[in-house]
Design a protein around this motif. Structure first.
Motif, short mmCIF file in Angstrom:
data_model
loop_
_atom_site.label_atom_id
_atom_site.label_comp_id
_atom_site.label_asym_id
_atom_site.label_seq_id
_atom_site.Cartn_x
_atom_site.Cartn_y
_atom_site.Cartn_z
N PHE A 152 -11.90 -4.43 3.17
CA PHE A 152 -10.91 -4.70 2.21
C PHE A 152 -9.54 -4.25 3.17
CE2 PHE A 152 -7.53 -2.01 0.13
CZ PHE A 152 -7.35 -2.87 -0.89
N ASP A 153 -8.63 -5.23 3.02
CA ASP A 153 -7.48 -5.16 3.98
C ASP A 153 -6.44 -4.52 3.08
OD1 ASP A 153 -5.09 -5.47 5.46
OD2 ASP A 153 -5.54 -7.58 5.92
N PRO A 154 -5.67 -3.25 3.39
CA PRO A 154 -4.89 -2.82 2.57
C PRO A 154 -3.78 -3.31 2.66
CG PRO A 154 -5.27 -1.45 4.60
CD PRO A 154 -6.44 -2.63 4.71
N ARG A 155 -3.21 -3.96 3.48
CA ARG A 155 -1.97 -4.67 3.63
C ARG A 155 -2.07 -5.81 2.64
NH1 ARG A 155 -2.04 -7.23 9.25
NH2 ARG A 155 -4.02 -8.15 8.27
N THR A 156 -3.09 -6.43 2.38
CA THR A 156 -2.80 -7.64 1.25
C THR A 156 -3.77 -7.26 0.07
OG1 THR A 156 -4.94 -8.65 2.29
CG2 THR A 156 -2.83 -9.26 3.35
N GLY A 157 -4.51 -6.44 0.03
CA GLY A 157 -5.47 -6.39 -0.95
C GLY A 157 -6.57 -7.23 -0.96
N LEU A 158 -6.86 -7.91 -0.24
CA LEU A 158 -7.70 -9.12 0.08
C LEU A 158 -9.33 -8.51 0.57
CD1 LEU A 158 -5.91 -11.87 1.51
CD2 LEU A 158 -6.48 -11.58 -1.26
N LEU A 230 -12.00 5.49 9.93
CA LEU A 230 -11.34 4.57 10.68
C LEU A 230 -11.43 3.17 9.90
CD1 LEU A 230 -10.00 4.07 13.31
CD2 LEU A 230 -12.06 3.44 14.37
N ARG A 231 -10.23 2.85 9.41
CA ARG A 231 -10.21 1.76 8.81
C ARG A 231 -9.91 0.52 9.57
NH1 ARG A 231 -8.82 5.00 4.77
NH2 ARG A 231 -9.91 4.89 2.79
N GLY A 232 -9.04 0.77 10.60
CA GLY A 232 -8.51 -0.44 11.39
C GLY A 232 -7.27 -1.13 10.67
N ALA A 233 -6.56 -2.08 11.41
CA ALA A 233 -5.40 -2.50 11.17
C ALA A 233 -5.66 -3.44 10.03
CB ALA A 233 -4.96 -3.33 12.50
N THR A 234 -6.75 -4.02 9.94
CA THR A 234 -6.84 -5.07 8.78
C THR A 234 -8.20 -4.47 7.82
OG1 THR A 234 -8.59 -6.49 10.16
CG2 THR A 234 -6.36 -6.96 10.23
N SER A 417 -1.62 6.67 1.09
CA SER A 417 -1.95 7.98 1.52
C SER A 417 -2.12 7.67 3.12
CB SER A 417 -3.00 8.73 1.15
OG SER A 417 -4.37 7.90 1.68
N PRO A 418 -2.11 8.61 3.95
CA PRO A 418 -2.06 8.45 5.20
C PRO A 418 -3.32 7.97 5.64
CG PRO A 418 -0.86 10.67 4.74
CD PRO A 418 -1.36 10.00 3.59
N THR A 419 -4.36 8.22 5.01
CA THR A 419 -5.62 7.63 5.28
C THR A 419 -5.83 6.07 4.91
OG1 THR A 419 -6.52 8.37 3.08
CG2 THR A 419 -6.83 9.59 4.75
N GLU A 420 -4.88 5.70 4.26
CA GLU A 420 -5.01 4.10 3.97
C GLU A 420 -4.19 3.44 4.72
OE1 GLU A 420 -3.49 4.58 -0.31
OE2 GLU A 420 -5.53 4.71 -1.04
#
Length: 420
Positions: A152-158, A230-234, A417-420
């Motif tokens: 799941f990419d938190p920047r795009t919701g995709l 650790l989610r990563g950039a994408t 949140s900071p974790t997202e």
């Protein structure tokens, strides 16, 4: 506010009491006094204060002995309600609980996931059904967390890396669900949620840095550093399926791998391990069947361990975790014996002597982790209690009131949140 002021100390004590009640369940005044280290009068005042604020309620009495029965106190679970879902291509597994963690309803149903399906509408109908079973309406749910097999990419919701649920691809999943269903929705990788559950009640409760590897029909992973996922950039942190690694198997499975190496997922998913087992003379329909059919020291198990260790070595070399945990059907079938074999092969490849074990959480760990995540967010909204190991937590500012208005929760989307 001046440090050490009476108000600040009261807030600290109040939060400590709520945390204990959420963790331990109903307690007597004497038990709560012992747990938080306050005097009898101070604990009595704290309980009175929290009851007046509707944050704790009477929860029956505890009998036993010859003396009077003692009043029990509990966190007020009716202040908010949450739902958690394990979404797979075959089945969606729902649970609804109050903010104290009491399960109110469960529901399992197949949902369409094919391209062009009304995935939002059918999901909403199922969510309404389980909410009704819990005596609620859908919009009374403060937070809904969905565990899905993908990144799941938190920047795009995709969602990505999820060809098995094509109907959920190509749109901002949490935004669309939140807008159309009128509830706050978060979607998270399924193995990340297993890691959350393992941090909450399993083998990783006292571990800061660990790696989790999921071995079942497919392959997945989660990396936790400093008690944070650790989610990563994408959103691709832990997506170990696509790592390129050599095949260390000692038999010819008939597979031809690219010069750059095989995808880790193509080495240790169920079909690949069935071919590996067949090359060792073991016929099985699934990887976990193959493991179950073999003795602990069978050559197939050694080759399986070599393949798993080859992928884990990359993670260990970079993250240097305190622990590696194996989970999923294949890992469960092999148990501690397989974990020990993987550890042996891993130590042949890397310098750190990282221990390898099996995840301990039983049942649907994805749904359980999703519930822990939803509860963490709701508890912070309602009680101001922060659970930093879980998804969606936000550290409250000093002086922030302990409780917030629960009536505003169901249709309010929290800030990232900071974790997202």
């Amino acid at each position: 506010m001046r440090a050490g002021s009476p108000r600040m100390l009261r807030e600290i004590n109040d939060r400590a009491a709520i945390e204990v009640l959420l963790r331990e369940g109903p307690l007597t005044r004497a038990e709560l006094e012992l747990a938080i280290g306050l005097s009898k009068p101070a604990t009595a005042q704290l309980i009175t204060r929290l009851e007046q604020d509707n944050l704790v309620i009477k929860a029956g009495v505890r009998g036993g002995g010859r003396g009077p029965r003692a009043q029990l106190w509990a966190a007020n679970g009716s202040l908010a309600f949450v739902a958690a879902v394990d979404l797979t291509p075959h089945l969606a597994d729902f649970v609804v609980a109050d903010v104290a963690g009491i399960v109110l309803a469960e529901y399992r149903t197949p949902l369409p996931v094919h391209e062009g399906a009304d995935v939002v509408g059918t999901f909403g109908e199922a969510l309404e059904h389980v909410a009704r079973q819990a005596g609620l309406t859908r919009t009374q749910l403060a937070h809904v967390v969905i565990g899905a097999q993908g990144a799941f990419d938190p920047r795009t919701g995709l969602l990505s890396s999820a060809p098995h649920i094509p109907g959920w691809l190509g749109f901002d999943v949490p935004q669309r669900l939140s807008d159309d269903l009128g509830v706050d929705v978060l979607i998270e990788n399924d193995v990340n949620l297993v890691a959350v559950e393992e941090m909450s009640v399993g083998q990783a409760q006292d571990v800061d840095d660990f790696v989790m590897v999921w071995l079942s029909e497919g392959v997945g992973g989660a990396v936790v550093i400093g008690r944070r996922l650790l989610r990563g950039a994408t959103g691709g942190g832990g997506e170990i399926d696509w790592m390129r690694v050599p095949d260390p198997a000692t038999v010819d499975t008939g597979d031809v791998w690219p010069e750059a190496g095989a995808r880790f997922g193509n080495l240790v998913d169920s079909p690949a391990l069935c071919r590996l087992a067949a090359a060792h003379g073991v016929e099985a329909e699934t990887a976990w069947d193959a493991v179950a059919k073999t003795e602990p020291d069978h050559p197939f198990r050694h080759d399986l361990a070599r393949r798993v260790a080859g992928g884990i070595a990359n993670l260990v070399a970079v993250a240097d975790p305190q622990l590696v945990l194996l989970c999923g059907d294949t890992s469960r079938a092999g148990g501690e014996n397989l974990a020990a074999l993987v550890q042996e092969k891993l130590h042949d490849l890397v310098l750190p002597r990282t221990p390898v074990g099996c995840a301990s959480v039983q049942g649907n760990a994805v749904r359980a982790g999703a519930l822990q995540s939803a509860l963490a967010t709701a508890r912070e909204d309602v009680f101001g209690v922060v659970t930093p190991t879980l998804l969606g937590s936000r550290r409250p500012a000093v002086g922030e009131p302990l409780g917030k208005n629960p009536e505003a929760l169901p249709n309010t989307r929290s800030a990232p949140s900071p974790t997202e």
